[in-house]
Design a protein around this motif. Sequence first.
Motif, PDB file in Angstrom:
ATOM      1  N   ALA A  73       0.833  -1.209   0.000  1.00 37.89           N
ATOM      2  CA  ALA A  73       0.000   0.000   0.000  1.00 37.89           C
ATOM      3  C   ALA A  73       0.867   1.259   0.000  1.00 37.89           C
ATOM      4  O   ALA A  73       0.571   2.239  -0.700  1.00 37.89           O
ATOM      5  N   GLU A  74       1.944   1.240   0.775  1.00 40.06           N
ATOM      6  CA  GLU A  74       2.855   2.388   0.801  1.00 40.06           C
ATOM      7  C   GLU A  74       3.526   2.591  -0.556  1.00 40.06           C
ATOM      8  O   GLU A  74       3.664   3.718  -1.036  1.00 40.06           O
ATOM      9  N   ALA A  75       3.923   1.467  -1.191  1.00 37.56           N
ATOM     10  CA  ALA A  75       4.572   1.565  -2.502  1.00 37.56           C
ATOM     11  C   ALA A  75       3.614   2.132  -3.549  1.00 37.56           C
ATOM     12  O   ALA A  75       4.028   2.879  -4.449  1.00 37.56           O
ATOM     13  N   LEU A  76       2.329   1.783  -3.431  1.00 41.31           N
ATOM     14  CA  LEU A  76       1.330   2.258  -4.393  1.00 41.31           C
ATOM     15  C   LEU A  76       0.743   3.612  -3.990  1.00 41.31           C
ATOM     16  O   LEU A  76      -0.076   4.172  -4.736  1.00 41.31           O
ATOM     17  N   GLU A  77       1.126   4.073  -2.793  1.00 47.44           N
ATOM     18  CA  GLU A  77       0.671   5.360  -2.266  1.00 47.44           C
ATOM     19  C   GLU A  77      -0.844   5.416  -2.142  1.00 47.44           C
ATOM     20  O   GLU A  77      -1.508   6.359  -2.601  1.00 47.44           O
ATOM     21  N   ILE A  78      -1.402   4.387  -1.496  1.00 52.86           N
ATOM     22  CA  ILE A  78      -2.838   4.365  -1.226  1.00 52.86           C
ATOM     23  C   ILE A  78      -3.056   4.238   0.284  1.00 52.86           C
ATOM     24  O   ILE A  78      -2.228   3.636   0.981  1.00 52.86           O
ATOM     25  N   PRO A  79      -4.143   4.788   0.813  1.00 51.54           N
ATOM     26  CA  PRO A  79      -4.443   4.647   2.242  1.00 51.54           C
ATOM     27  C   PRO A  79      -4.632   3.168   2.589  1.00 51.54           C
ATOM     28  O   PRO A  79      -5.083   2.372   1.754  1.00 51.54           O
ATOM     29  N   TYR A  80      -4.313   2.807   3.822  1.00 48.59           N
ATOM     30  CA  TYR A  80      -4.366   1.393   4.216  1.00 48.59           C
ATOM     31  C   TYR A  80      -4.806   1.292   5.668  1.00 48.59           C
ATOM     32  O   TYR A  80      -4.326   2.041   6.533  1.00 48.59           O
ATOM     33  N   TYR A  81      -5.718   0.334   5.933  1.00 45.96           N
ATOM     34  CA  TYR A  81      -6.219   0.124   7.288  1.00 45.96           C
ATOM     35  C   TYR A  81      -6.306  -1.368   7.590  1.00 45.96           C
ATOM     36  O   TYR A  81      -6.611  -2.175   6.715  1.00 45.96           O
TER      37      TYR A  81
END
Length: 372
Positions: A73-81
């Motif tokens: 998620a960090e690599a794709l730059e998307i929010p993650y929960y």
Amino acid sequence: MPLRFNNTIAVAMSGGVDSSTVAAMLRDEGYELVGLTLQLWNQRRLAGKEGMPEQVQGRCCSLDDVYDARRVAEALEIPYYVVNEQERFEQDVVRPFVSEYLAGRTPIPCSLCNNHLKFDQLLVRARQIGADRIATGHYARNEYDPARDRWILKRPADTSKDQTYFLFGLTQEQLSRTLFPLGGYTKPQVREIAAQHALAIAVKPDSQEICFVPGGDYKQFIDAYLEEQGETIPDTAGELVSTSGEVIGRHTGIHNFTIGQRKGLGVSSPNPLYVIQIDHDSHRVTVGADAEATTRTLRAGQLNWISIAKLDGEMRVRAKIRHRHEPASATLRMTGPDEVEAVFDEPQRAVTPGQAAVFFDGEEVVGGGWIL
């Protein structure tokens, strides 16, 4: 009629290559994404109990997987929960799993999890964060058929990875709000897409085992789980009998057996013996020759229909009675308000109560139920 959706999709991220690739594909298509991981089971919970490993790593739903999903998620730059669903997972999946084995049946926790938890809760969480739909890494396809006014679930292009057997319980509402982006791809193609996006999990092995049963030894898991709960395994010791009723030995509990089992029967014979029947009431386990482990009929209940609204009269289908079973030709007919009978053209081996029976018409999933 197909619904109109916004541009935000919640991606169910397990930390594996499939769901990670789905996130990369949908980001490239311009969707606004939010990554969600359901935390279902504490892998360290039973660690060290008799027969259980001290440490459990690298498994589905493990902390390693949460770490991998967050990293993607960090690599794709998307929010993650991460969403904690451990209490409900234990109630809806683990407890029924243990109870079914103790009753002499053989459950499928993956189907229970999909039917009663994953898709239900993912859609709830998706709406809470403003997403109309979810996307998963399952190998399946779904599409709306205006002629029938129904959402249809279909087998994927890569039939060796077909996961529709575990998805037979999805409702029309769930199918309408779920994307299966990998339905048209093979697993090698998916790994290649992951590599093209420089995802670190591109070569990560697939998880093969039940997420909460390390090593695949369900008997040891049941012992450890009941000990933790302060409960004891009920005494279901009884007789091992032949198909003619002759007593040929004794066993220590019906939860040690499953239909079609050959090893670990506790009796010697000049010819291989297989479990034919498990009687919960009498605690008798019937064993016999391989040919005696076949049947031409099954009954299934707790039905869910997908490609049809209900079954009227008889219907020709191909029925799948376990994940690795090649669907076999059969005729379906209703035998009660929520019970169906399938009569196979050819006898099938090890039709097992507690497993799912899923019915296909070509590539379409007609529906399915639980074998009685």
